[in-house]
Design a protein around this motif. Structure first.
Motif, PDB file in Angstrom:
ATOM      1  N   TYR A   1      74.645 115.916  22.405  1.00  0.00           N
ATOM      2  CA  TYR A   1      75.734 115.266  23.152  1.00  0.00           C
ATOM      3  C   TYR A   1      76.059 113.908  22.540  1.00  0.00           C
ATOM      4  O   TYR A   1      77.232 113.536  22.394  1.00  0.00           O
ATOM      5  CB  TYR A   1      75.345 115.116  24.621  1.00  0.00           C
ATOM      6  N   THR A   2      75.029 113.170  22.171  1.00  0.00           N
ATOM      7  CA  THR A   2      75.219 111.873  21.513  1.00  0.00           C
ATOM      8  C   THR A   2      76.050 112.034  20.240  1.00  0.00           C
ATOM      9  O   THR A   2      77.009 111.292  20.005  1.00  0.00           O
ATOM     10  CB  THR A   2      73.851 111.256  21.169  1.00  0.00           C
ATOM     11  N   ASN A   9      85.231 108.901   6.944  1.00  0.00           N
ATOM     12  CA  ASN A   9      84.272 109.531   7.845  1.00  0.00           C
ATOM     13  C   ASN A   9      83.343 108.526   8.514  1.00  0.00           C
ATOM     14  O   ASN A   9      82.409 108.911   9.211  1.00  0.00           O
ATOM     15  CB  ASN A   9      83.439 110.559   7.072  1.00  0.00           C
ATOM     16  N   SER A  10      83.609 107.245   8.309  1.00  0.00           N
ATOM     17  CA  SER A  10      82.790 106.167   8.848  1.00  0.00           C
ATOM     18  C   SER A  10      83.476 105.527  10.055  1.00  0.00           C
ATOM     19  O   SER A  10      84.607 105.049   9.959  1.00  0.00           O
ATOM     20  CB  SER A  10      82.545 105.100   7.775  1.00  0.00           C
ATOM     21  N   SER A  11      82.790 105.496  11.187  1.00  0.00           N
ATOM     22  CA  SER A  11      83.356 104.847  12.372  1.00  0.00           C
ATOM     23  C   SER A  11      83.636 103.377  12.113  1.00  0.00           C
ATOM     24  O   SER A  11      84.644 102.836  12.572  1.00  0.00           O
ATOM     25  CB  SER A  11      82.399 104.995  13.560  1.00  0.00           C
ATOM     26  N   PHE A  12      82.741 102.718  11.401  1.00  0.00           N
ATOM     27  CA  PHE A  12      82.956 101.300  11.102  1.00  0.00           C
ATOM     28  C   PHE A  12      84.305 101.089  10.434  1.00  0.00           C
ATOM     29  O   PHE A  12      85.078 100.208  10.827  1.00  0.00           O
ATOM     30  CB  PHE A  12      81.828 100.783  10.204  1.00  0.00           C
ATOM     31  N   TYR A  71      78.151 107.238  12.268  1.00  0.00           N
ATOM     32  CA  TYR A  71      77.455 105.962  12.443  1.00  0.00           C
ATOM     33  C   TYR A  71      76.473 105.686  11.306  1.00  0.00           C
ATOM     34  O   TYR A  71      75.616 104.807  11.410  1.00  0.00           O
ATOM     35  CB  TYR A  71      76.704 105.941  13.774  1.00  0.00           C
ATOM     36  N   SER A  72      76.563 106.438  10.225  1.00  0.00           N
ATOM     37  CA  SER A  72      75.658 106.272   9.088  1.00  0.00           C
ATOM     38  C   SER A  72      76.435 105.734   7.885  1.00  0.00           C
ATOM     39  O   SER A  72      77.629 105.452   7.972  1.00  0.00           O
ATOM     40  CB  SER A  72      75.014 107.608   8.733  1.00  0.00           C
ATOM     41  N   GLN A  74      81.243 111.718  17.137  1.00  0.00           N
ATOM     42  CA  GLN A  74      82.134 112.354  16.154  1.00  0.00           C
ATOM     43  C   GLN A  74      83.515 112.614  16.750  1.00  0.00           C
ATOM     44  O   GLN A  74      84.540 112.441  16.066  1.00  0.00           O
ATOM     45  CB  GLN A  74      81.511 113.652  15.654  1.00  0.00           C
ATOM     46  N   ASN A  75      83.581 113.014  18.020  1.00  0.00           N
ATOM     47  CA  ASN A  75      84.878 113.237  18.654  1.00  0.00           C
ATOM     48  C   ASN A  75      85.657 111.933  18.794  1.00  0.00           C
ATOM     49  O   ASN A  75      86.883 111.915  18.657  1.00  0.00           O
ATOM     50  CB  ASN A  75      84.692 113.881  20.026  1.00  0.00           C
TER      51      ASN A  75
END
Length: 546
Positions: free
Chosen positions: A474-475, A410-413, A396-397, A480-481
């Motif tokens: 946990y967050t 490696n970026s969720s976006f 998320y960074s 990441q999972n």
């Protein structure tokens, strides 16, 4: 010596004029299934990189200053003093479960103060760092603009803590005039509400000091500017400062209508207003016909008017695979005549989206969960971000230098955009695979929530820091999972639907023949209704001679 802190820059959040961005849905604690207050927010604008921001708690010596930059553009606006004490903020929620969302309604252009220092984005994050409750946040925000001016266009804010939810609307007074005119109304505990880029506060109770707050000159200033005539009890903030037009109704209020239509039986009553056949506005809030869950709000943020008169998934614009999306700009001209497309809650240009869950019966570290996702709400997965979190998951960074113009695996976006952009052109074919993965992940997080929180609560009694670290870990793990799962989904989709065919799948694996070779794919072609329309458009051009 004067110390200086920099308030991080957020670029292109919700430019009102660009894509009619942002939607907030609101649920009072007695209207929710679990007693939580709930607000949601989608940051909808091209040019915005979806990420999760963090501001650490801190003590600041007198004289510390903050550089303020406009959230939408990154433009430097000036400096203001830092508060002596600030709180931990993760995304749009702080350590006391206070959460804030927004939508820009624009309003009267002449009221923008281009000389001011504080814009709407800075207001949100300054308030989250300085306030513990919704009422405190309203005071922080209004005091800041009174002292430093309000730089932005008209704005509607959702401001919520575990006990109360407020809607506050604010607009400036014009160039060089410090302060703003504003009104804040508490949403009753047993009601739902929404706003979506159009001012929604019309008449308000001037005498209910407990549930309605407003600037002393909110009416007199409107009179002075010629926006209002009449007696005070008839004053409407929306009519004075953001008069409704076709775009406000169809692009903005229609999203509020859709939410009301989902959870009340009054959708038919309000449809004439959306269609421009009635001038009577929808109420600011309504009692739902059933209790609303956090998952209900996640699903509501995925809405495209499905099953309503405004459904956009079955006309010509949806294409052969019934995509419930339209490219922007929303209006266009053909032969000098202007037309438009509907603008639903869910849209492809979202940077990030959240559903904030706040629970008064639990300790703050456990009670506040920011269910967060990047990109389109319809295509994302909401992962739990606990309000005590003090570390941003790498995905998320801006990992690997990722931004709106820099891709990273490696970026969720970017991974969610990658998958979504495979789905958009062949929506009907691919969406079930996406929905299955999405549902499985979200159900897993929902089912795990009680156990995770019970473990954290037990730990909190003897080791508060350990409990917060546990929830932070946990967050990070769930985020990441989810990224890893979505990468696998993208790989699966590109194999299954490569080159316009569909490969056969059994028990989650691509089928092979007796000697281990992949089975031939299915050539699905186009839907029959599209082929019929195709022949109408092309006539006999492609007819095979008899």
């Amino acid at each position: 010596m004067v110390k200086k802190l920099i308030l991080p820059v957020f670029l292109a959040a919700c430019a009102w004029t660009d894509a009619w961005g942002c939607t907030n849905l609101i649920v009072g604690k007695d209207a929710s299934t679990d007693g939580s207050t709930i607000i949601s927010y989608s940051a909808d604008n091209y040019g915005m990189f979806g990420e999760l921001r963090h501001f650490g708690a801190g003590l600041h010596p007198k004289g510390t200053m903050i550089d303020v930059y406009e959230w939408d553009t990154g433009k430097y606006l000036g400096q203001i003093p830092q508060a002596a004490k600030t709180y931990n903020v993760i995304g749009n929620m702080n350590e006391f479960q206070l959460s804030i969302g927004e939508t820009t309604f624009g309003g009267r252009e002449e009221l923008v103060d281009s000389t001011a220092i504080v814009d709407y984005g800075s207001l949100i994050y300054l308030a989250l760092q300085r306030a513990r409750t919704a009422r405190e946040a309203i005071k922080v925000m209004t005091d800041l603009v009174q002292e430093y001016g309000y730089y932005s266009e008209g704005e509607t804010f959702s401001i919520a803590d575990p006990n109360e939810v407020w809607i506050m609307e604010m607009i400036g007074k014009g160039p060089g005039v410090r302060g703003a005119v504003w009104v804040a109304v508490r949403v009753p505990d047993d009601c739902i509400a929404a706003h979506a880029n159009q001012s929604r506060i019309h008449r308000f109770d001037l005498n209910d000091k407990n549930n309605c707050l407003y600037s002393p000159d909110v009416i007199s200033f409107a009179r002075e500017k010629g926006y209002f005539e009449g007696v005070n009890k008839d004053f409407s903030f929306a009519d004075a400062y953001a008069p409704t037009d076709f775009s406000a109704l169809r692009y903005c209020e229609a999203r509020v209508w859709s939410f009301y239509n989902m959870f009340t039986d009054r959708g038919g009553e309000f449809l004439p207003y959306i269609l421009g056949e009635s001038s009577e506005p929808m109420p600011l809030y309504l009692k739902p016909d059933r209790k609303v869950s956090v998952q209900d709000i996640k699903n509501a943020m995925r809405d495209h008017f499905e099953g309503t008169p405004l459904d956009i998934s079955h006309d010509f614009g949806a294409g052969p695979y019934h995509a419930p999306y339209r490219l922007t700009p929303l209006s266009f001209k053909v032969d000098g005549v202007e037309y438009f497309n509907e603008r639903p809650i869910s849209t492809q240009q979202t940077g990030f989206v959240f559903v904030a869950q706040m629970r008064s019966e639990l300790p703050d570290a456990i009670g506040g969960v920011l269910w967060f996702g990047t990109d389109d709400a319809n295509m994302t997965v909401f992962t739990p971000v606990y309000c005590c979190t003090d570390r941003v998951p790498v995905c998320y960074s801006r990992v690997d230098g990722a931004d709106y113009a820099t891709f990273s695996w490696n970026s969720s976006f970017w991974i969610f955009n990658w998958v979504a952009n495979m789905v958009y052109p062949r929506y009907d074919l691919l969406i079930d695979d996406v929905r299955a993965a999405q549902t499985q992940l979200e159900q897993t997080f929902n089912q795990a929530q009680e156990g995770i929180e019970a473990a954290a609560a037990k730990m909190l009694e003897s080791d508060p820091d350990g409990a917060k670290a546990f929830l932070t870990n946990y967050t990070v793990m769930t985020a990441q999972n989810t990224l890893s799962t979505w990468k696998q989904l993208g790989e699966f989709l590109i194999v299954k639907y490569n080159d316009g065919v569909v490969r056969k799948v059994k028990d989650g694996k691509f089928e092979r023949n007796d000697i281990g070779e992949p089975l031939p794919p299915v050539r699905v072609g186009y839907p029959q209704e599209f082929l019929e329309e195709y022949v109408k458009k092309t006539g006999d051009r492609y007819k095979i001679p008899e």
